[in-house]
Enzyme design. Structure first.
Site, PDB file in Angstrom:
ATOM      1  CB  SER A 129      -0.965  -0.046   1.190  1.00 14.59           C
ATOM      2  OG  SER A 129      -1.989   0.901   1.048  1.00 14.59           O
ATOM      3  CG  HIS A 164      -5.188  -1.337  -1.812  1.00 11.76           C
ATOM      4  ND1 HIS A 164      -4.834  -2.475  -1.123  1.00 11.76           N
ATOM      5  CD2 HIS A 164      -4.645  -0.288  -1.124  1.00 11.76           C
ATOM      6  CE1 HIS A 164      -4.129  -2.128  -0.060  1.00 11.76           C
ATOM      7  NE2 HIS A 164      -3.977  -0.812  -0.045  1.00 11.76           N
TER       8      HIS A 164
END
Length: 246
Positions: A129, A164
């Site tokens: 992330s 993501h």
């Protein structure tokens, strides 16, 4: 004649904080030649969240490695000790959270410069992330609330990164739009479950812990202003399972 070390970093779409199987964590350690690699977790993007640190230690203390944690919100090391500590690591693993805050705190403490130095000497840099976003020239982020582009990063990987890509609503369309509009340079979109290793700036290995997860190259072009290419990933399996190329 001395050979320059390879400069390597890995973008992760999972690991100890999201997955139970440990496949991506084992894959990260497999990229290091040391028998017991020194692995430093950097949880700056989460504000050094204690639960996150505990997750890391629980996952890595049971593996054949020497885990440690770099705290910057309650920093205990002076500049010389901090440099010595980071440069002795085999792996620096950066956790998720807020990409913009991560970069600001690192620069305040000089960690950005030390990570450049570690990278040049052969330390494997990786993260999930925000910990994937930070290595590139720019990234796709929710650091400011709504999804947007961030034209900032350490620049150790050319182009941009979007994490993501498959799991958060709006990620795919927003990143594609940013690349099409040249708000972000061409880059890499990482679905959850994927690991991508770059050596001297080139993609050398891409893996996945799930059959459907992919790594994408996203570039300007095509009929709608953006071209998206899915790249083959080798599926990671447990020791009892056969391997396959997705």
């Amino acid at each position: 004649m001395a050979v320059d070390p390879e400069r390597r970093l890995a973008l992760l779409g999972g690991g100890f904080s999201t997955d139970d199987d440990g496949l991506l964590d084992d894959w990260v350690l497999d990229q290091v030649r040391a028998p017991r690699p020194k692995v430093c977790f950097v949880p700056t993007a989460s504000g050094d969240a204690s639960a996150y640190v505990e997750q890391f230690l629980a996952a890595y203390q049971s593996r054949s490695c020497e885990p440690s944690v770099l705290h910057l919100f309650r920093r205990e090391l002076d500049d010389d000790a901090l440099r010595t500590f980071l440069l002795r690591q085999d792996v620096v693993y950066v956790g998720g959270g807020n990409t913009a805050n991560l970069l600001a705190v690192w620069r305040a403490h000089g960690v950005d410069r030390l990570l450049h130095e570690a990278f040049d000497q052969g330390t494997l840099l990786c993260g999930i992330s925000a910990g994937a976003n930070c290595w590139a020239e720019g990234s796709h982020t929710d650091s400011f609330g709504p999804l947007t582009h961030l034209s900032d990063g350490l620049g150790l990987l050319s182009g941009s990164v979007c994490p993501h890509y498959d799991s958060e609503p709006g990620r795919r369309s927003s990143f594609r739009a940013a690349v099409a509009a040249h708000a972000l340079p061409a880059g890499w979109a990482v679905e959850d479950g994927v690991g991508a290793l770059f050596t001297d700036g080139q993609l050398t290995v891409s893996v996945t812990r799930t059959p459907q997860a992919r790594l994408y190259r996203v570039e300007p072009g095509g009929n709608d202003g953006v071209k998206e290419s899915a790249l083959p990933c080798r599926q990671l399996v447990t020791a009892e399972e056969p391997t396959s190329l997705a």
